[in-house]
Scaffold this motif. Structure first.
Motif, mmCIF file in Angstrom:
data_model
loop_
_atom_site.group_PDB
_atom_site.id
_atom_site.type_symbol
_atom_site.label_atom_id
_atom_site.label_comp_id
_atom_site.label_asym_id
_atom_site.label_seq_id
_atom_site.Cartn_x
_atom_site.Cartn_y
_atom_site.Cartn_z
ATOM 1 N N UNK A 98 0.664 -1.303 0.018
ATOM 2 C CA UNK A 98 0.131 -0.003 -0.091
ATOM 3 C C UNK A 98 0.853 1.172 0.028
ATOM 4 N N UNK A 99 1.823 1.093 0.673
ATOM 5 C CA UNK A 99 2.781 2.529 0.976
ATOM 6 C C UNK A 99 3.490 2.884 -0.572
ATOM 7 N N UNK A 100 3.929 1.578 -1.297
ATOM 8 C CA UNK A 100 4.448 1.664 -2.255
ATOM 9 C C UNK A 100 3.679 2.252 -3.343
ATOM 10 N N UNK A 101 2.433 1.567 -3.577
ATOM 11 C CA UNK A 101 1.549 2.090 -4.226
ATOM 12 C C UNK A 101 1.239 3.672 -4.227
ATOM 13 N N UNK A 102 0.938 4.088 -2.993
ATOM 14 C CA UNK A 102 0.762 5.427 -2.661
ATOM 15 C C UNK A 102 1.832 6.115 -3.142
ATOM 16 N N UNK A 103 2.860 5.796 -2.803
ATOM 17 C CA UNK A 103 4.073 6.610 -3.360
ATOM 18 C C UNK A 103 4.222 6.711 -4.929
#
Ligand code: FNR
Length: 381
Positions: A98-103
């Protein structure tokens, strides 16, 4: 805790993770094989590589945006596959994805993850990459590849450097297993990490999600080393790479290349990208650092295949240096695993923000405005 003031570098995330993650799982991340000489060299050799300061260059309007295997990314960084992310923090793979996708950078799910392909696909929007180990059971391999397709994975990362596992002393001494055995020593250790325990009590994901319940005849994966030694296929060769390529039919990344001859074979095998990697110093101790191996490989196949890089990256300056030496993409392992153990999803986001800021400032101080402008000329030769 005011994390904006206390967590300003990847090292801060490591220190916080050491406080919050049970020792067995923290040590699993923060270790290399045998003497750990290659593990240390991966970071030390970055420090030897010097940046060229340039002044009075218009650096306004800089961007770290890049293209990785045809897809836009906020910066040329990807999260490397890491087993047991879901033991750094409950549901860790979902949080990191999720963090990678958001970034806006790719996330790679390991074969040896706790959350399964299906778990991560259901909990995220952006397609992720899936990392595959070659196992003896081809029917199970085929099924895993089909599951990766069904999960919408946009690339397959085939890891070539772990058909046998490098020995990590700490894992043996700690009795690394998942879920952890409830020995007195483990219980005492876990009692000092209440946040971790609470998360684990709340989730049902505590074992190898891609394997358990899918691979026949595997009911005890608790001992990872034993499992690897029984299931991983030591006969792996370039014909098998071709088998995976045909079976997958999509973007293929070959990971664990440290030698120009292997890089040529990988390019001839039709890989879309290779990862110059010594597995973060966890496999062949005594091998050179990845950053030392990179230039010769770029020289050998840089015009035939997209070259990615990992091992030892702990800052945006390190990302910059790998790009300057010819990498198109830079993967991070421990940097984000520390973030995950320290602060969960926010820790991975923070890790990415730290690297991004450092990369951007380094670009400014070296007088470059685009990722493509980061060439060997930006280093002091
Ligand atoms: C790894 N790595 C790894 N690689 C892989 O192909 N499959 C895997 O399951 C794992 N598991 C794994 C667990 C942990 C805890 C670490 C630290 C690493 C290797 C990883 O993809 C990458 O090559 C290294 O992490 C890069 O080095 P740095 O960035 O950690 O220094």
């Amino acid at each position: 805790m005011d994390v904006d003031r206390t967590v300003t570098a990847i090292e801060d995330l490591r220190i916080l993770a050491r406080r919050r993650v049970p020792r067995m799982f923290y040590d699993y991340v923060d270790c290399g094989s045998w003497s750990e000489a290659t593990y240390r060299a991966n970071s030390q050799d970055f420090a030897r590589c010097k940046l060229k300061q340039r002044v009075a260059v218009n650096i306004e309007g800089r961007t770290t945006e890049a293209t990785l295997l045809g897809d836009r990314a906020a910066m040329p960084v990807a999260l490397a596959p890491a087993g047991l992310a879901g033991m750094q923090r409950a549901d860790g793979e979902i949080l990191a994805a999720r963090a990678a996708g958001a970034f806006g950078v790719p996330f790679t799910l390991s074969t040896m993850s706790v959350c399964s392909l299906e778990d991560v696909a259901a909990a995220t929007q952006r397609p992720f990459w899936f990392q595959l180990y070659m196992m003896k059971d081809r029917a199970f391999m085929s099924e895993l590849i089909d599951r990766a397709k069904a999960a919408g994975c946009s690339a397959l990362v085939l890891t070539l450097d772990l058909q046998v596992q490098g020995q990590r002393h700490k894992d043996i001494k700690n009795g690394l297993s998942t879920p952890p055995k409830l020995s007195i020593a483990n219980l005492i250790d876990m009692a000092t990490k209440p946040r971790w325990c609470l998360g684990m009590l709340r989730t049902s994901r505590r074992t190898f999600g891609n394997i358990v319940g899918h691979a026949p005849d595997i009911d005890d994966t608790a001992s990872m080393a034993l499992w690897v030694s029984e299931q991983f296929d030591q006969t792996l060769d370039w014909d098998d790479v071709d088998w995976v390529k045909q079976r997958w039919g999509g973007t293929l990344i070959l990971k664990g290349i440290m030698d120009p001859d292997d890089a040529r074979l990988a390019a001839s095998a039709g890989a879309d990208a290779i990862v110059v990697s010594n597995h973060g110093g966890r496999q062949l101790d005594g091998a050179p650092s990845s950053i030392r191996a990179l230039p010769e490989i770029v020289e050998a196949v840089g015009d035939r295949v997209e070259i990615h890089f990992d091992s030892g990256v702990r800052s945006g300056q390190d990302v910059f240096k790998a790009l300057a030496l010819g990498a198109k993409g830079v993967h991070i392992g421990r940097a984000y695993m520390y973030g995950l153990g320290a602060l969960g999803e926010e820790g991975v986001s923070r890790c990415l923000r730290i690297l991004h800021k450092e990369l951007d400032l380094t670009m400014a101080l070296c007088g470059v405005r685009t990722i493509d402008a980061i060439t060997r000329d930006t280093l002091v030769q």
